[in-house]
Write a protein that holds these residues in place. Sequence first.
Motif, PDB file in Angstrom:
ATOM      1  N   MET A 195       0.848  -1.170   0.000  1.00 45.40           N
ATOM      2  CA  MET A 195       0.000   0.000   0.000  1.00 45.40           C
ATOM      3  C   MET A 195       0.891   1.229   0.000  1.00 45.40           C
ATOM      4  N   MET A 196       0.726   2.111  -0.962  1.00 46.80           N
ATOM      5  CA  MET A 196       1.520   3.328  -1.047  1.00 46.80           C
ATOM      6  C   MET A 196       0.751   4.454  -0.372  1.00 46.80           C
ATOM      7  N   THR A 197       1.442   5.232   0.401  1.00 50.51           N
ATOM      8  CA  THR A 197       0.812   6.354   1.059  1.00 50.51           C
ATOM      9  C   THR A 197       1.393   7.629   0.494  1.00 50.51           C
ATOM     10  N   ALA A 234       4.994   9.437   1.662  1.00 52.22           N
ATOM     11  CA  ALA A 234       5.748   8.665   0.681  1.00 52.22           C
ATOM     12  C   ALA A 234       6.313   7.376   1.280  1.00 52.22           C
ATOM     13  N   LEU A 235       5.488   6.668   2.039  1.00 50.63           N
ATOM     14  CA  LEU A 235       5.890   5.380   2.592  1.00 50.63           C
ATOM     15  C   LEU A 235       5.138   4.265   1.881  1.00 50.63           C
ATOM     16  N   CYS A 236       5.787   3.130   1.774  1.00 50.91           N
ATOM     17  CA  CYS A 236       5.196   1.950   1.168  1.00 50.91           C
ATOM     18  C   CYS A 236       5.290   0.817   2.188  1.00 50.91           C
ATOM     19  N   ASP A 284       5.038  -3.154   2.434  1.00 55.47           N
ATOM     20  CA  ASP A 284       5.027  -4.377   1.633  1.00 55.47           C
ATOM     21  C   ASP A 284       5.034  -5.601   2.536  1.00 55.47           C
ATOM     22  N   ARG A 325       9.083   1.044   3.562  1.00 63.59           N
ATOM     23  CA  ARG A 325      10.038   1.697   2.661  1.00 63.59           C
ATOM     24  C   ARG A 325       9.667   3.158   2.438  1.00 63.59           C
ATOM     25  N   SER A 326      10.694   3.962   2.255  1.00 67.80           N
ATOM     26  CA  SER A 326      10.525   5.340   1.807  1.00 67.80           C
ATOM     27  C   SER A 326      11.253   5.454   0.472  1.00 67.80           C
ATOM     28  N   SER A 327      11.333   6.653  -0.052  1.00 70.85           N
ATOM     29  CA  SER A 327      12.061   6.847  -1.310  1.00 70.85           C
ATOM     30  C   SER A 327      13.559   6.589  -1.130  1.00 70.85           C
ATOM     31  N   LYS A 359       0.270   1.654  11.243  1.00 75.94           N
ATOM     32  CA  LYS A 359       0.728   2.290   9.996  1.00 75.94           C
ATOM     33  C   LYS A 359       0.477   3.790  10.043  1.00 75.94           C
TER      34      LYS A 359
END
Length: 72
Positions: free
Chosen positions: A1-3, A7-9, A11, A25-27, A64
């Motif tokens: 889910m991408m937020t 900009a966090l994901c 997985d 994850r972040s960028s 989250k």
Amino acid sequence: MMTGDAALCFDEATNADGVWTVIVRSSHGVIGHIFRAVGEYGYFAGRFNAFTVTISDPSLDRLKTRIIASRR
């Protein structure tokens, strides 16, 4: 889910031993992991941290949200 806001994901993954985790994850790459233990989800900040819980909550969705809020 991408937020979009932070900009966090998040997985979901399972390793070879069957351990469930959520990779955060972040960028900039992996910034932490979420594990479930003793009825709660725990966020472990840091790429290799598996010992010190940064934030915990019985609700994965609420955890989250708290992770995203802590990054602002």
